[in-house]
Write a protein that holds these residues in place. Structure first.
Motif, PDB file in Angstrom:
ATOM      1  N   ILE A 178       0.831  -1.206   0.000  1.00 42.24           N
ATOM      2  CA  ILE A 178       0.000   0.000   0.000  1.00 42.24           C
ATOM      3  C   ILE A 178       0.866   1.257   0.000  1.00 42.24           C
ATOM      4  O   ILE A 178       0.627   2.200  -0.765  1.00 42.24           O
ATOM      5  N   VAL A 179       1.881   1.276   0.852  1.00 35.87           N
ATOM      6  CA  VAL A 179       2.755   2.450   0.954  1.00 35.87           C
ATOM      7  C   VAL A 179       3.568   2.633  -0.319  1.00 35.87           C
ATOM      8  O   VAL A 179       3.766   3.763  -0.792  1.00 35.87           O
ATOM      9  N   ARG A 180       4.029   1.549  -0.906  1.00 36.90           N
ATOM     10  CA  ARG A 180       4.790   1.645  -2.153  1.00 36.90           C
ATOM     11  C   ARG A 180       3.951   2.281  -3.257  1.00 36.90           C
ATOM     12  O   ARG A 180       4.411   3.184  -3.970  1.00 36.90           O
ATOM     13  N   GLY A 181       2.711   1.803  -3.413  1.00 35.21           N
ATOM     14  CA  GLY A 181       1.852   2.372  -4.453  1.00 35.21           C
ATOM     15  C   GLY A 181       1.578   3.843  -4.227  1.00 35.21           C
ATOM     16  O   GLY A 181       1.598   4.646  -5.179  1.00 35.21           O
ATOM     17  N   SER A 182       1.316   4.225  -2.978  1.00 33.66           N
ATOM     18  CA  SER A 182       1.060   5.633  -2.674  1.00 33.66           C
ATOM     19  C   SER A 182       2.313   6.480  -2.895  1.00 33.66           C
ATOM     20  O   SER A 182       2.243   7.608  -3.393  1.00 33.66           O
ATOM     21  N   THR A 183       3.475   5.931  -2.538  1.00 32.73           N
ATOM     22  CA  THR A 183       4.731   6.661  -2.725  1.00 32.73           C
ATOM     23  C   THR A 183       5.016   6.900  -4.201  1.00 32.73           C
ATOM     24  O   THR A 183       5.465   7.987  -4.589  1.00 32.73           O
ATOM     25  N   LEU A 184       4.752   5.902  -5.026  1.00 35.95           N
ATOM     26  CA  LEU A 184       4.969   6.063  -6.463  1.00 35.95           C
ATOM     27  C   LEU A 184       4.097   7.183  -7.031  1.00 35.95           C
ATOM     28  O   LEU A 184       4.543   7.949  -7.897  1.00 35.95           O
ATOM     29  N   GLY A 185       2.859   7.302  -6.523  1.00 35.92           N
ATOM     30  CA  GLY A 185       1.981   8.360  -7.007  1.00 35.92           C
ATOM     31  C   GLY A 185       2.442   9.735  -6.574  1.00 35.92           C
ATOM     32  O   GLY A 185       2.448  10.683  -7.374  1.00 35.92           O
ATOM     33  N   PRO A 217      -4.290   6.279   3.501  1.00 38.84           N
ATOM     34  CA  PRO A 217      -4.445   4.830   3.335  1.00 38.84           C
ATOM     35  C   PRO A 217      -3.804   4.022   4.455  1.00 38.84           C
ATOM     36  O   PRO A 217      -4.270   2.927   4.778  1.00 38.84           O
ATOM     37  N   ILE A 218      -2.749   4.558   5.072  1.00 40.87           N
ATOM     38  CA  ILE A 218      -2.103   3.859   6.180  1.00 40.87           C
ATOM     39  C   ILE A 218      -3.045   3.792   7.383  1.00 40.87           C
ATOM     40  O   ILE A 218      -3.199   2.752   8.028  1.00 40.87           O
ATOM     41  N   ILE A 219      -3.698   4.911   7.697  1.00 41.05           N
ATOM     42  CA  ILE A 219      -4.628   4.961   8.822  1.00 41.05           C
ATOM     43  C   ILE A 219      -5.793   4.008   8.605  1.00 41.05           C
ATOM     44  O   ILE A 219      -6.189   3.258   9.502  1.00 41.05           O
ATOM     45  N   VAL A 220      -6.346   4.022   7.393  1.00 39.91           N
ATOM     46  CA  VAL A 220      -7.483   3.149   7.083  1.00 39.91           C
ATOM     47  C   VAL A 220      -7.083   1.685   7.194  1.00 39.91           C
ATOM     48  O   VAL A 220      -7.774   0.874   7.826  1.00 39.91           O
ATOM     49  N   GLN A 221      -5.955   1.327   6.583  1.00 40.08           N
ATOM     50  CA  GLN A 221      -5.510  -0.064   6.623  1.00 40.08           C
ATOM     51  C   GLN A 221      -5.191  -0.504   8.050  1.00 40.08           C
ATOM     52  O   GLN A 221      -5.464  -1.651   8.429  1.00 40.08           O
ATOM     53  N   SER A 222      -4.641   0.385   8.846  1.00 38.60           N
ATOM     54  CA  SER A 222      -4.333   0.044  10.243  1.00 38.60           C
ATOM     55  C   SER A 222      -5.602  -0.276  11.009  1.00 38.60           C
ATOM     56  O   SER A 222      -5.656  -1.254  11.771  1.00 38.60           O
ATOM     57  N   THR A 223      -6.628   0.540  10.821  1.00 35.45           N
ATOM     58  CA  THR A 223      -7.892   0.307  11.524  1.00 35.45           C
ATOM     59  C   THR A 223      -8.505  -1.027  11.127  1.00 35.45           C
ATOM     60  O   THR A 223      -8.984  -1.790  11.978  1.00 35.45           O
ATOM     61  N   LEU A 224      -8.486  -1.317   9.837  1.00 28.91           N
ATOM     62  CA  LEU A 224      -9.060  -2.570   9.364  1.00 28.91           C
ATOM     63  C   LEU A 224      -8.223  -3.770   9.791  1.00 28.91           C
ATOM     64  O   LEU A 224      -8.765  -4.845  10.078  1.00 28.91           O
ATOM     65  N   TYR A 225      -6.915  -3.590   9.842  1.00 21.34           N
ATOM     66  CA  TYR A 225      -6.057  -4.736  10.170  1.00 21.34           C
ATOM     67  C   TYR A 225      -6.151  -5.112  11.641  1.00 21.34           C
ATOM     68  O   TYR A 225      -5.904  -6.274  11.990  1.00 21.34           O
ATOM     69  N   ILE A 226      -6.488  -4.168  12.514  1.00 20.27           N
ATOM     70  CA  ILE A 226      -6.646  -4.516  13.921  1.00 20.27           C
ATOM     71  C   ILE A 226      -7.703  -5.606  14.082  1.00 20.27           C
ATOM     72  O   ILE A 226      -7.540  -6.537  14.877  1.00 20.27           O
ATOM     73  N   LEU A 289     -13.701   5.657   7.847  1.00 19.04           N
ATOM     74  CA  LEU A 289     -12.478   6.440   7.672  1.00 19.04           C
ATOM     75  C   LEU A 289     -12.051   6.476   6.212  1.00 19.04           C
ATOM     76  O   LEU A 289     -11.619   7.511   5.700  1.00 19.04           O
ATOM     77  N   ARG A 290     -12.171   5.346   5.533  1.00 21.18           N
ATOM     78  CA  ARG A 290     -11.781   5.292   4.125  1.00 21.18           C
ATOM     79  C   ARG A 290     -12.632   6.254   3.295  1.00 21.18           C
ATOM     80  O   ARG A 290     -12.112   6.983   2.440  1.00 21.18           O
ATOM     81  N   ASP A 291     -13.937   6.276   3.542  1.00 25.24           N
ATOM     82  CA  ASP A 291     -14.809   7.174   2.796  1.00 25.24           C
ATOM     83  C   ASP A 291     -14.535   8.640   3.142  1.00 25.24           C
ATOM     84  O   ASP A 291     -14.553   9.509   2.274  1.00 25.24           O
ATOM     85  N   ALA A 292     -14.276   8.914   4.426  1.00 25.80           N
ATOM     86  CA  ALA A 292     -14.056  10.292   4.862  1.00 25.80           C
ATOM     87  C   ALA A 292     -12.724  10.846   4.389  1.00 25.80           C
ATOM     88  O   ALA A 292     -12.602  12.043   4.113  1.00 25.80           O
ATOM     89  N   LEU A 293     -11.716   9.989   4.283  1.00 24.55           N
ATOM     90  CA  LEU A 293     -10.383  10.437   3.877  1.00 24.55           C
ATOM     91  C   LEU A 293     -10.166  10.394   2.371  1.00 24.55           C
ATOM     92  O   LEU A 293      -9.144  10.879   1.887  1.00 24.55           O
ATOM     93  N   ASP A 294     -11.127   9.839   1.631  1.00 24.92           N
ATOM     94  CA  ASP A 294     -10.991   9.750   0.183  1.00 24.92           C
ATOM     95  C   ASP A 294     -11.386  11.088  -0.445  1.00 24.92           C
ATOM     96  O   ASP A 294     -12.542  11.501  -0.370  1.00 24.92           O
ATOM     97  N   PRO A 295     -10.446  11.768  -1.091  1.00 24.14           N
ATOM     98  CA  PRO A 295     -10.762  13.083  -1.700  1.00 24.14           C
ATOM     99  C   PRO A 295     -11.727  12.985  -2.866  1.00 24.14           C
ATOM    100  O   PRO A 295     -12.322  13.977  -3.263  1.00 24.14           O
ATOM    101  N   LYS A 296     -11.895  11.788  -3.416  1.00 28.03           N
ATOM    102  CA  LYS A 296     -12.799  11.616  -4.549  1.00 28.03           C
ATOM    103  C   LYS A 296     -14.263  11.510  -4.115  1.00 28.03           C
ATOM    104  O   LYS A 296     -15.159  11.556  -4.936  1.00 28.03           O
TER     105      LYS A 296
END
Length: 299
Positions: A178-185, A217-226, A289-296
């Protein structure tokens, strides 16, 4: 080259601050409109408070046995009944929430930290470093999570600490990708090229300009992974490879009560409900969180 404040150069735009996602007001407004997310946040908050206040609100010692009162159903004296050794189930569930939340949160933090470092290094530097890290992640992702966790715990031994390590280990490739893809963007944006042209060090670019822009995306994934971590930890304990008895862990309580599922179904019913509720709570909150943090998202 030192890391002094950057000076404007001719023809190069000056970057005064890092581009940021939607404002906090917009974030709170979107989150407040999502009733499911608020319900999930409420469930998570209740469990966190129960875990913190367990020593105060637990009616009995979770480890104290009373064979005379074993296998009792819910009553005024024992609200959720007693187990096969006469221990109060409510007290054990309250103390068990501490273990489950600790495992879920610590394993996620540990796995996310390592995954973030690998993902940023892979996405920012690319080339052979990227290939090496991604192939390592592919190997880990080739194994089902529970099997990989079982293998690690089998080598390290059954304990709560080793469960945290095992669950965190499986989280690493997910966060790294996830972080790699975001970093590339983010790395392709013009202001990053401008900062490089002004002589900024890689460490400054990564920690002051790239990392803040990929936190969503890190915050969202962290919440879901817990939630996934709690289920995995409970599964390991259920199989006898996690937290060892007599510690009141939810998976261990399920395992101990399966022999009495016909005679005293409440022994397995209530731990199962606690696991279900906390997982649903984190999933609902993570989706919100994913919906709230998504700028789209326009709604």
């Amino acid at each position: 080259m030192n890391d002094a404040p950057l000076q404007p150069s001719a023809g190069i735009p000056v970057v005064t601050e890092t581009a940021r996602p939607a404002s906090w007001k917009t974030f709170y407004r979107k989150l407040a409109k999502n009733k499911a997310a608020l319900a999930g946040a409420f469930i998570v908050l209740v469990f966190v408070l129960l875990a913190i206040l367990a020593p105060i609100i637990a009616p009995y010692d979770p480890l104290k046995m009373n064979i005379v009162n074993k296998l009792q159903g819910p009553s005024a004296e024992h609200w959720l009944g007693t187990d096969d050794k006469g221990r109060d189930i409510l007290s054990r569930l309250l103390w068990g929430s501490r273990i489950s939340l600790t495992v879920g949160i610590l394993s996620t933090l540990l796995g996310a930290t390592v995954g973030i470092v690998l993902g940023i290094v892979s996405g920012y530097y690319g080339r052979w470093i990227d290939s090496l890290i991604m192939r390592f992640c592919d190997v880990l992702l080739a194994f089902p999570g529970i099997l990989l966790a079982l293998a690690i715990v089998s080598v390290l031994g059954a304990s709560t600490t080793n469960v945290i390590i095992a669950v965190a280990f499986f989280a690493v490739p997910t966060f790294a990708r996830i972080v790699r893809g975001s970093t590339l963007g983010v790395k392709k944006l013009e202001y990053i090229d401008a900062i490089k042209a002004m002589g900024a060090k890689d460490s400054r670019i990564i920690f002051r300009h790239i990392l803040p822009n990929i936190l969503s995306p890190i915050i969202v994934q962290s919440t879901l992974y817990i939630a996934s971590a709690i289920i995995t930890a409970a599964a390991l304990s259920f199989l006898g490879m996690g937290t060892r008895p007599p510690d009141p862990e939810w998976g261990t309580m399920l395992s101990q009560g399966r022999s009495y599922i016909r005679q005293a179904p409440h022994i397995t019913l209530f731990p199962g409900l606690f696991i279900l509720l906390i997982v649903v709570g984190f999933n609902l909150f993570g989706d919100g969180l994913r919906d709230a943090l998504d700028p789209k998202t326009k709604k």
